[in-house]
Design a protein around this motif. Structure first.
Motif: not given
Length: 451
Positions: A405-415, A417-430
């Motif tokens: 969950i976190l390991g996949q979301a954070l990879t998207e964040i550091i690789t 320029d996508s907005p961070i908040q929606p990525i973290m929101d989706a990870a929270v739901e998982k």
């Protein structure tokens, strides 16, 4: 067993106290006497601390007559092997060394033996052992299960392991580069962000970091989450890492990648450390184990150029807690001998020998006694009061959260320029769905339905 090797009982030396007793013709009973000739099997990782400790194991065998076999594996392979062996009616292992994230899973599955029964036995416990001397954050993080939140100290907690190869985090930095650039080591996260930009503008890769997909990038983000005031869950197990602190920690990590050495998104701990040791980054914010590597001429080009400072503070101080602990499988056939081994390796004398052999201490007294010998020890002593035993939730489900969950979301964040908040929101739901499946909300749902 792959990686096993045997330290034979040499029988060529005895302890000074025993030698004196024999020279006086005095027959003194040894607490180890009834275990002489016993062989125990130890499962631990192929890492520098444990390689150093094997020399102390030789001394243990010489003193006690207890022979030790090792099943030594790369640490990411340990968990599967240990789960297999400890799930058998009769296992091959007598001592296991686990990464702190695994302790909850092992205890929940009934695979470990509580250590209290051994500490209550006067024929086994060394009265000079002094468990209170072990750094409290290390002991809680590595060895306690069942207290507050199920993995912290508390009235319902029990001791299942003793830290061995434990760690916290601090900042290592290139003193020569900082002097040339007119910089001071950052004390706060605001100062850290300024230093990152200053170094980047000067053409110097600023700070190395883990970043590989899965548990590595999660560990990198956690380095920033705790001091910035964040937690993964609230007190009711609701995932909260998409809050202001969680997003800020992700922003910091993205900035570290932007300003740091090329390749961070593929770096594990080894690669991140190597970037600093080979002079490819001006800062390193991770485990204190880097200091011993800095001194190793086989690993380092920066010995004599490195200073150490406290982990920068955000809303609070919150250094890492992690590393390994030693415990006894429930299906071990040699539990008392296994306890004597753990006690010996983590005693005051054992801890001092570990330092002399190149390993990492767990005791406050050892750190204090060696401040003059190791440049980082004073910083470690100052850092430990801020070492956060709740740095990550050590629940049985953590591996899924950490990697999938976190390991996949954070990879998207550091690789990207996508907005961070929606990525973290989706990870929270998982994460919420995972916790729901595991039953963390069952009592709340039951009470809500009853009312």
């Amino acid at each position: 067993m792959g990686g096993r090797h045997l330290n034979k009982f040499a029988g060529t030396c005895v302890t000074a106290a025993l030698a004196v007793a024999l020279s006086m013709g005095t027959a003194l009973a040894s607490p180890y006497e009834r275990f002489a000739g016993t062989t125990i099997v130890v499962s631990w990782p192929a890492m520098t601390h444990f390689a150093a400790a094997e020399k102390l194991v030789d001394e243990f065998t010489e003193e006690t007559g207890i022979e030790v076999e090792f099943d030594t594996l790369q640490y990411l392979a340990l968990r599967d092997r240990q789960l297999l062996e400890m799930s058998k009616p009769r296992g091959d292992y007598d001592v296991v060394s686990w990464v702190v994230m695994w302790k909850g899973e092992y205890v929940t599955k009934g695979l470990l033996t509580p250590l209290s029964q051994f500490f209550a036995d006067p024929t086994l416990v060394d009265p000079d052992y002094d468990i209170d001397d072990i750094a409290d954050a290390y002991l809680q993080n590595g060895g306690v299960v069942g207290g507050e939140k199920g993995y912290l100290a508390g009235k319902s907690g029990a001791l299942y392991g003793i830290p061995f190869g434990a760690e916290t985090s601090f900042l290592a930095y290139r003193e020569d580069i900082f002097a040339e650039q007119g910089l001071e080591p950052p004390r706060t996260y605001d100062e850290l962000l300024v230093v990152l930009d200053r170094l980047k503008a000067a053409g110097i890769p600023a700070m190395t970091s883990r970043g590989a997909t899965g548990h590595q990038v999660t560990a990198a983000w956690l380095m920033h989450l705790a001091p910035l005031g964040g937690r993964i869950f609230d007190e009711a197990w609701n995932p909260t890492f998409n809050d202001t602190a969680g997003v800020k920690a992700a922003e910091v990590l993205r900035e570290v990648v932007r300003t740091g050495p090329v390749g961070i998104p593929a770096f594990g701990l080894g690669e991140a450390s190597a970037a600093f040791l080979q002079g490819d980054a001006a800062m390193y914010l991770d485990t204190i184990k880097i200091a011993a590597q800095v001194r190793d001429p086989n690993l380092s080009r920066v010995d004599g150029l490195v200073g150490y400072a406290l982990h920068p503070v955000g809303d609070r101080c919150g250094a890492e807690t992690g590393g390994f602990a030693l415990g006894i499988p429930a299906n071990s056939q040699n539990q008392q001998a296994a306890f004597l081994f753990i006690q010996y390796m983590t005693s005051k004398l054992g801890d001092q020998r570990i330092v002399e052999l190149g390993g990492d201490p767990i005791r406050m007294s050892t750190l204090e006694a060696n401040v003059g010998n190791f440049a980082e020890y004073q910083t470690v002593l100052e850092q430990l009061p801020c070492a956060d035993a709740d740095w990550r939730p050590l629940i049985p489900e953590y591996n899924e959260l950490n990697v999938d969950i976190l390991g996949q979301a954070l990879t998207e964040i550091i690789t990207t320029d996508s907005p961070i908040q929606p990525i973290m929101d989706a990870a929270v739901e998982k994460a919420r769905a995972m916790m729901e499946r595991a039953g963390y909300y069952a009592w709340n749902d039951y009470r809500a339905a009853a009312n």
